[in-house]
Design a protein around this motif. Structure first.
Motif, PDB file in Angstrom:
ATOM      1  N   PRO A   1       7.389  -2.789 -20.567  1.00 54.98           N
ATOM      2  CA  PRO A   1       8.332  -1.783 -20.063  1.00 54.98           C
ATOM      3  C   PRO A   1       7.652  -0.515 -19.549  1.00 54.98           C
ATOM      4  O   PRO A   1       8.005   0.000 -18.488  1.00 54.98           O
ATOM      5  N   SER A   2       6.679   0.002 -20.310  1.00 52.14           N
ATOM      6  CA  SER A   2       5.996   1.224 -19.866  1.00 52.14           C
ATOM      7  C   SER A   2       5.160   0.968 -18.618  1.00 52.14           C
ATOM      8  O   SER A   2       5.078   1.820 -17.730  1.00 52.14           O
ATOM      9  N   THR A   3       4.535  -0.212 -18.552  1.00 52.19           N
ATOM     10  CA  THR A   3       3.755  -0.563 -17.366  1.00 52.19           C
ATOM     11  C   THR A   3       4.657  -0.626 -16.136  1.00 52.19           C
ATOM     12  O   THR A   3       4.306  -0.120 -15.065  1.00 52.19           O
ATOM     13  N   ILE A   4       5.812  -1.257 -16.281  1.00 56.37           N
ATOM     14  CA  ILE A   4       6.746  -1.375 -15.167  1.00 56.37           C
ATOM     15  C   ILE A   4       7.240  -0.005 -14.722  1.00 56.37           C
ATOM     16  O   ILE A   4       7.294   0.300 -13.513  1.00 56.37           O
ATOM     17  N   ASN A   5       7.590   0.865 -15.660  1.00 57.75           N
ATOM     18  CA  ASN A   5       8.065   2.204 -15.306  1.00 57.75           C
ATOM     19  C   ASN A   5       7.009   2.985 -14.552  1.00 57.75           C
ATOM     20  O   ASN A   5       7.301   3.666 -13.561  1.00 57.75           O
ATOM     21  N   TRP A   6       5.776   2.907 -15.023  1.00 57.61           N
ATOM     22  CA  TRP A   6       4.679   3.602 -14.369  1.00 57.61           C
ATOM     23  C   TRP A   6       4.464   3.046 -12.961  1.00 57.61           C
ATOM     24  O   TRP A   6       4.321   3.805 -12.001  1.00 57.61           O
ATOM     25  N   ALA A   7       4.451   1.739 -12.837  1.00 52.27           N
ATOM     26  CA  ALA A   7       4.251   1.114 -11.533  1.00 52.27           C
ATOM     27  C   ALA A   7       5.362   1.499 -10.560  1.00 52.27           C
ATOM     28  O   ALA A   7       5.100   1.778  -9.371  1.00 52.27           O
ATOM     29  N   LYS A   8       6.595   1.532 -11.027  1.00 51.06           N
ATOM     30  CA  LYS A   8       7.723   1.895 -10.167  1.00 51.06           C
ATOM     31  C   LYS A   8       7.566   3.309  -9.627  1.00 51.06           C
ATOM     32  O   LYS A   8       7.858   3.601  -8.460  1.00 51.06           O
ATOM     33  N   GLN A   9       7.108   4.211 -10.474  1.00 42.46           N
ATOM     34  CA  GLN A   9       6.922   5.606 -10.052  1.00 42.46           C
ATOM     35  C   GLN A   9       5.866   5.729  -8.957  1.00 42.46           C
ATOM     36  O   GLN A   9       5.938   6.614  -8.107  1.00 42.46           O
ATOM     37  N   LEU A  10       4.881   4.824  -8.980  1.00 46.01           N
ATOM     38  CA  LEU A  10       3.806   4.855  -7.987  1.00 46.01           C
ATOM     39  C   LEU A  10       4.115   4.007  -6.758  1.00 46.01           C
ATOM     40  O   LEU A  10       3.297   3.921  -5.842  1.00 46.01           O
ATOM     41  N   GLY A  11       5.267   3.366  -6.740  1.00 49.21           N
ATOM     42  CA  GLY A  11       5.629   2.536  -5.608  1.00 49.21           C
ATOM     43  C   GLY A  11       4.951   1.180  -5.601  1.00 49.21           C
ATOM     44  O   GLY A  11       4.890   0.510  -4.557  1.00 49.21           O
ATOM     45  N   ILE A  12       4.430   0.740  -6.751  1.00 46.16           N
ATOM     46  CA  ILE A  12       3.774  -0.559  -6.848  1.00 46.16           C
ATOM     47  C   ILE A  12       4.825  -1.645  -7.059  1.00 46.16           C
ATOM     48  O   ILE A  12       5.698  -1.515  -7.908  1.00 46.16           O
ATOM     49  N   LYS A  13       4.747  -2.724  -6.305  1.00 48.15           N
ATOM     50  CA  LYS A  13       5.627  -3.862  -6.501  1.00 48.15           C
ATOM     51  C   LYS A  13       5.104  -4.711  -7.662  1.00 48.15           C
ATOM     52  O   LYS A  13       3.881  -4.862  -7.820  1.00 48.15           O
ATOM     53  N   ILE A  14       6.020  -5.269  -8.451  1.00 46.89           N
ATOM     54  CA  ILE A  14       5.628  -6.033  -9.631  1.00 46.89           C
ATOM     55  C   ILE A  14       6.120  -7.466  -9.501  1.00 46.89           C
ATOM     56  O   ILE A  14       7.326  -7.707  -9.358  1.00 46.89           O
ATOM     57  N   LEU A  15       5.179  -8.401  -9.545  1.00 47.12           N
ATOM     58  CA  LEU A  15       5.499  -9.820  -9.501  1.00 47.12           C
ATOM     59  C   LEU A  15       5.172 -10.445 -10.855  1.00 47.12           C
ATOM     60  O   LEU A  15       4.213 -10.024 -11.513  1.00 47.12           O
ATOM     61  N   PHE A  16       5.942 -11.436 -11.272  1.00 51.65           N
ATOM     62  CA  PHE A  16       5.557 -12.110 -12.495  1.00 51.65           C
ATOM     63  C   PHE A  16       5.154 -13.546 -12.200  1.00 51.65           C
ATOM     64  O   PHE A  16       5.677 -14.193 -11.297  1.00 51.65           O
ATOM     65  N   ASN A  17       4.175 -14.012 -12.968  1.00 45.67           N
ATOM     66  CA  ASN A  17       3.545 -15.295 -12.702  1.00 45.67           C
ATOM     67  C   ASN A  17       4.424 -16.461 -13.142  1.00 45.67           C
ATOM     68  O   ASN A  17       4.938 -16.484 -14.260  1.00 45.67           O
ATOM     69  N   VAL A  18       4.549 -17.427 -12.254  1.00 47.66           N
ATOM     70  CA  VAL A  18       5.215 -18.693 -12.557  1.00 47.66           C
ATOM     71  C   VAL A  18       4.254 -19.803 -12.157  1.00 47.66           C
ATOM     72  O   VAL A  18       3.913 -19.943 -10.981  1.00 47.66           O
ATOM     73  N   GLY A  19       3.794 -20.569 -13.126  1.00 49.41           N
ATOM     74  CA  GLY A  19       2.822 -21.621 -12.858  1.00 49.41           C
ATOM     75  C   GLY A  19       1.401 -21.161 -13.108  1.00 49.41           C
ATOM     76  O   GLY A  19       1.104 -19.972 -13.123  1.00 49.41           O
ATOM     77  N   SER A  20       0.529 -22.127 -13.355  1.00 58.20           N
ATOM     78  CA  SER A  20      -0.888 -21.871 -13.557  1.00 58.20           C
ATOM     79  C   SER A  20      -1.617 -23.202 -13.449  1.00 58.20           C
ATOM     80  O   SER A  20      -0.994 -24.240 -13.279  1.00 58.20           O
ATOM     81  N   TRP A  21      -2.934 -23.176 -13.547  1.00 49.63           N
ATOM     82  CA  TRP A  21      -3.681 -24.428 -13.420  1.00 49.63           C
ATOM     83  C   TRP A  21      -3.659 -25.233 -14.719  1.00 49.63           C
ATOM     84  O   TRP A  21      -4.018 -26.401 -14.751  1.00 49.63           O
ATOM     85  N   ASP A  22      -3.217 -24.569 -15.808  1.00 55.49           N
ATOM     86  CA  ASP A  22      -3.107 -25.246 -17.099  1.00 55.49           C
ATOM     87  C   ASP A  22      -1.758 -24.875 -17.717  1.00 55.49           C
ATOM     88  O   ASP A  22      -0.832 -24.487 -17.008  1.00 55.49           O
ATOM     89  N   ALA A  23      -1.637 -24.984 -19.018  1.00 56.58           N
ATOM     90  CA  ALA A  23      -0.362 -24.715 -19.678  1.00 56.58           C
ATOM     91  C   ALA A  23      -0.210 -23.256 -20.112  1.00 56.58           C
ATOM     92  O   ALA A  23       0.740 -22.925 -20.821  1.00 56.58           O
ATOM     93  N   PHE A  24      -1.113 -22.374 -19.710  1.00 59.07           N
ATOM     94  CA  PHE A  24      -1.055 -20.979 -20.147  1.00 59.07           C
ATOM     95  C   PHE A  24       0.267 -20.329 -19.748  1.00 59.07           C
ATOM     96  O   PHE A  24       0.867 -19.566 -20.504  1.00 59.07           O
ATOM     97  N   VAL A  25       0.738 -20.589 -18.525  1.00 55.48           N
ATOM     98  CA  VAL A  25       2.053 -20.128 -18.079  1.00 55.48           C
ATOM     99  C   VAL A  25       2.994 -21.314 -17.922  1.00 55.48           C
ATOM    100  O   VAL A  25       4.074 -21.354 -18.500  1.00 55.48           O
ATOM    101  N   MET A  26       2.551 -22.273 -17.115  1.00 59.36           N
ATOM    102  CA  MET A  26       3.348 -23.479 -16.901  1.00 59.36           C
ATOM    103  C   MET A  26       2.462 -24.520 -16.257  1.00 59.36           C
ATOM    104  O   MET A  26       1.918 -24.299 -15.171  1.00 59.36           O
TER     105      MET A  26
END
Length: 441
Positions: free
Chosen positions: A139-164
């Motif tokens: 939450p704090s990372t997202i709030n900070w990024a929003k204030q700086l105009g940084i777009k936030i993407l979240f990862n879906v999929g990976s080469w192993d089972a770490f995400v999917m």
């Protein structure tokens, strides 16, 4: 013609001087103000023309203007990066949440977008679910990024089972049903919950892992699955990026042009360039080899019919490398490493930038193929400032920008002697400034 050029130079310098004078206070000297404004392109241009105190005191100029590329050569890599540019820089933060490493000033980020790992796939429910161990500071990372105009993407999929695991995605794509719908709905639920800006989608299609691919899914099903994922984002003005994994890049060509089917709903195609001379070639993994990447990419561009595909390509860079122990033979440099080499240890930029300065290593530099260092039976390949610039400029000639896949292994403490985050800064400045950084590592 010459008169008009000189008038432009005079206007530029007067404009710069006026800005300096307006911002000065008290008895600040002109030289002090020049030094305070060293980190801008105008200063470097003035330095080239011999109009700064430093340049006047030196017999030779410290930087040059490259008329073919339109850039000043020899600028400090700590230049402030403008926020607006047609080229984008995506920084994969992995589990490292400290945004201060990518902040250049209190109001400027060196990265346009960041990716976060906040969820994992649950095969029992067919949904992406929040991972408690990954969201402590989200939450704090997202709030900070929003204030700086940084777009936030979240990862879906990976080469192993770490995400999917890619095989889980293949199952959903090959048999579109209620489970597929649940999966897609879970993604948009997380985007809404955390106020995210889109998805960083990584899929070794169709289930390609460790140099193995099976053609067990129809292209039309793949295209429809990706469209189902991306279209709702497109409708809301959010982002969908699609990673083309390096270890499946070669196989992806043989499976046909499904990129043209999805090019209108994908914002960026992430070409995993740092693996192009690695897994797919069935050799030990070298970092980004420009010559090999050009070969694979040219094959893609010959097959993909949509002209929009080319303009949406981004390249990946990595800040870490492997140090190899050569067993029983010598390495073939410029594309491959012998198969019976072994990974000896893992090196971040703080380690390898010092090693290349070690006189006990034989260092060979070639930005068009591969830089490498050898000592006895150990070898590692690396990127320096010149090879990074060559690769970034190549993708800038047709594409959209760069992805740094792992921020943690850049030199965020300055141990290398090139300032903090030198890898990030060289890439950011080459992408977005009208100057080329001075070589340091």
């Amino acid at each position: 013609m010459h008169h008009r050029n000189w008038l432009g130079v005079i206007f530029l310098l007067h404009f710069c001087e006026a800005r300096v004078c307006r911002s000065s206070s008290g008895n600040t000297s002109v030289e002090q103000m020049w030094r305070r404004n060293e980190n801008n392109v105008r200063y470097c241009i003035a330095n080239c023309l011999g109009l700064t105190p430093e340049a006047k005191s030196k017999a030779s100029k410290t930087c040059q203007f490259d008329s073919s590329w339109g850039r000043v050569q020899g600028c400090d890599s700590t230049f402030i990066v403008p926020k607006k540019s047609k080229f984008k820089l995506i920084c994969n933060m992995e589990l490292f949440r400290d945004l201060s490493i990518i902040i250049d000033t209190p109001k400027t980020s060196l990265c346009d977008m960041i990716t976060l790992n906040i969820a994992v796939f649950n095969p029992n429910t067919s949904e992406m679910e929040v991972a408690p161990d990954r969201i402590a500071n989200v939450p704090s990372t997202i709030n900070w990024a929003k204030q700086l105009g940084i777009k936030i993407l979240f990862n879906v999929g990976s080469w192993d089972a770490f995400v999917m695991h890619p095989k889980e995605i293949t199952k959903l794509a090959s048999d579109s049903n209620a489970q597929t719908t649940k999966f897609i709905e879970s993604i948009y639920s997380l985007i809404k919950k955390f106020d995210l800006d889109g998805v960083y989608f990584a899929w070794c299609w169709p289930g390609c892992t460790q140099n193995y691919c099976t053609n067990d899914i129809l292209r039309k099903k793949v295209s429809q699955f990706i469209r189902d994922l991306a279209q709702p984002l497109k409708d809301k003005g959010q982002l969908f990026t699609y990673l083309i994994p390096g270890n499946a890049a070669k196989a992806g060509i043989t499976l046909g042009d499904y990129f043209s089917d999805i090019v209108d709903v994908v914002d960026f195609f992430i070409f995993e360039s740092h693996l192009q001379s690695g897994d797919w070639a069935q050799t030990a993994e070298f970092n980004f080899n420009l010559k090999e990447t050009k070969k694979v990419l040219s094959e893609y561009l010959a097959i993909v019919k949509s002209p929009r595909f080319r303009s949406k390509i981004m390249f990946t860079f990595q800040t870490w490398i492997f140090n190899y122990e050569l067993v029983g033979a010598s390495a073939k440099i410029g594309g491959t490493v012998i198969k019976n080499s072994q990974i000896k240890k893992f090196l971040g930029i703080r380690d390898w930038c010092k090693a290349v300065r070690d006189n006990t290593y034989d260092v060979v530099r070639n930005p068009e193929t591969q830089n490498y260092a050898v000592k006895g039976n150990t070898l590692f390949a690396f990127d320096d400032v010149e090879s990074i610039k060559a690769k970034v400029k190549y993708v800038m000639s047709f594409g959209s920008g760069v992805v740094i896949t792992d921020m943690l292994y850049d030199d965020f403490t300055g141990d290398c002697g090139c300032g903090k985050m030198p890898f990030l800064r060289v890439i950011a400045n080459t992408l977005k400034m009208m100057c080329d950084p001075l070589p340091c590592f």
